[in-house]
Design a protein around this motif. Sequence first.
Motif, PDB file in Angstrom:
ATOM      1  N   GLU A 103       0.829  -1.207   0.000  1.00 14.01           N
ATOM      2  CA  GLU A 103       0.000   0.000   0.000  1.00 14.01           C
ATOM      3  C   GLU A 103       0.864   1.258   0.000  1.00 14.01           C
ATOM      4  OE1 GLU A 103      -3.574   2.158   2.606  1.00 14.01           O
ATOM      5  OE2 GLU A 103      -2.758   0.217   3.232  1.00 14.01           O
ATOM      6  N   ASP A 104       1.891   1.295   0.855  1.00 13.84           N
ATOM      7  CA  ASP A 104       2.768   2.462   0.905  1.00 13.84           C
ATOM      8  C   ASP A 104       3.593   2.604  -0.372  1.00 13.84           C
ATOM      9  OD1 ASP A 104       1.823   3.133   3.360  1.00 13.84           O
ATOM     10  OD2 ASP A 104       3.624   2.590   4.484  1.00 13.84           O
ATOM     11  N   VAL A 105       4.031   1.484  -0.921  1.00 11.45           N
ATOM     12  CA  VAL A 105       4.761   1.529  -2.193  1.00 11.45           C
ATOM     13  C   VAL A 105       3.874   2.112  -3.279  1.00 11.45           C
ATOM     14  CG1 VAL A 105       5.855   0.150  -4.008  1.00 11.45           C
ATOM     15  CG2 VAL A 105       6.291  -0.390  -1.600  1.00 11.45           C
ATOM     16  N   GLY A 106       2.632   1.663  -3.329  1.00 14.38           N
ATOM     17  CA  GLY A 106       1.699   2.179  -4.330  1.00 14.38           C
ATOM     18  C   GLY A 106       1.446   3.664  -4.171  1.00 14.38           C
ATOM     19  N   ASP A 107       1.280   4.123  -2.935  1.00 14.00           N
ATOM     20  CA  ASP A 107       1.074   5.559  -2.691  1.00 14.00           C
ATOM     21  C   ASP A 107       2.291   6.371  -3.119  1.00 14.00           C
ATOM     22  OD1 ASP A 107      -1.453   5.140  -1.677  1.00 14.00           O
ATOM     23  OD2 ASP A 107      -0.831   5.178   0.425  1.00 14.00           O
ATOM     24  N   GLU A 124       0.706   7.988 -11.634  1.00 12.39           N
ATOM     25  CA  GLU A 124      -0.182   9.070 -12.054  1.00 12.39           C
ATOM     26  C   GLU A 124       0.562  10.355 -12.406  1.00 12.39           C
ATOM     27  OE1 GLU A 124      -2.997   9.565  -8.928  1.00 12.39           O
ATOM     28  OE2 GLU A 124      -3.886   7.557  -9.180  1.00 12.39           O
ATOM     29  N   LYS A 125       1.704  10.621 -11.755  1.00 19.78           N
ATOM     30  CA  LYS A 125       2.417  11.890 -11.964  1.00 19.78           C
ATOM     31  C   LYS A 125       3.790  11.689 -12.590  1.00 19.78           C
ATOM     32  CE  LYS A 125       0.139  14.263  -8.113  1.00 19.78           C
ATOM     33  NZ  LYS A 125       0.338  15.041  -6.856  1.00 19.78           N
ATOM     34  N   CYS A 126       4.117  10.473 -12.959  1.00 20.06           N
ATOM     35  CA  CYS A 126       5.460  10.189 -13.446  1.00 20.06           C
ATOM     36  C   CYS A 126       5.751  10.903 -14.770  1.00 20.06           C
ATOM     37  CB  CYS A 126       5.651   8.684 -13.631  1.00 20.06           C
ATOM     38  SG  CYS A 126       7.299   8.234 -14.193  1.00 20.06           S
TER      39      CYS A 126
END
Length: 279
Positions: A73-77, A107-109
């Motif tokens: 979850e943290d990796v995904g965030d 999303e922002k890469c």
Amino acid sequence: VFLSLVCDSSSYNIVLGPGSLELQLLIAKISAKEGVTTFCQIPEGNGSSCRTLLYGKNRDSKEGDVQFVENLEDVGDAIKMSENIIMVCDTAPMSESFLTAVLNRSEKCKRSILLSRMGISRAQKNLFGGGKEVAMRECEDTVRKEAANRGIELSIVRCGKLKGGGPGREGSDFGLSKVYYDGLFEMEEAMVTQAYDKFTLGGKSCFLGDPIDPGNTFMQLANKGTFEPKLDESSRIVTAGSVVAAALYDKPVEFTVSSSKGMEPPDMGEWKDILSNLA
């Protein structure tokens, strides 16, 4: 809790991949030093040991330190927040399924930076093997395709056999903490590593594209005990700095990092000059 640690920054990088953990930590440390909020994916339950390897024993956390992400979850965030995704594949290829999962969350890469190995773009199977190298070449091809399909810039940095990686001279903090040296139990490796971090930190031997073929196993064994620069070797510290430079540079670039003499690694201003003069 995760988001509360990073909400004040406007620029984010994440470092992840199947490659060597020491190199991932080094890249993340240098990135964070440049004022970029930097996440580094590490194996679950290894936060304390990774922090010690980065910053030494008994050091309190400080603002601007590398932010470790362990659970999915943290990796995904972190991926969702990051403008640069740094994929460390110096020892193994990233699986297509993991790459797709990463890019699907990006999303922002704006740019992906792939760290690969010298000669991988020409890898072929032969009588002596080569399957792993071919898999790494196929990984490069997949990253190119997937990045292009998503409109993400791609930079590729290639390194040779890696040496060094610790803090360097007394009072320096170029690489990992002294704990890194403490974990080297073979005398020859320990001596070469520490000498490399004092005398082989130059950034002059960088080349556009992938022009260098690594030496064979016998040549690499022959060079194991020297800190003299070799064309098919690279400093961990200089390689890590070059990856961060590729993330910060004003356009995507593909280059190879070899080794050269130097008492200090290039700073980001010097890296900008090096990248702009690649030939």
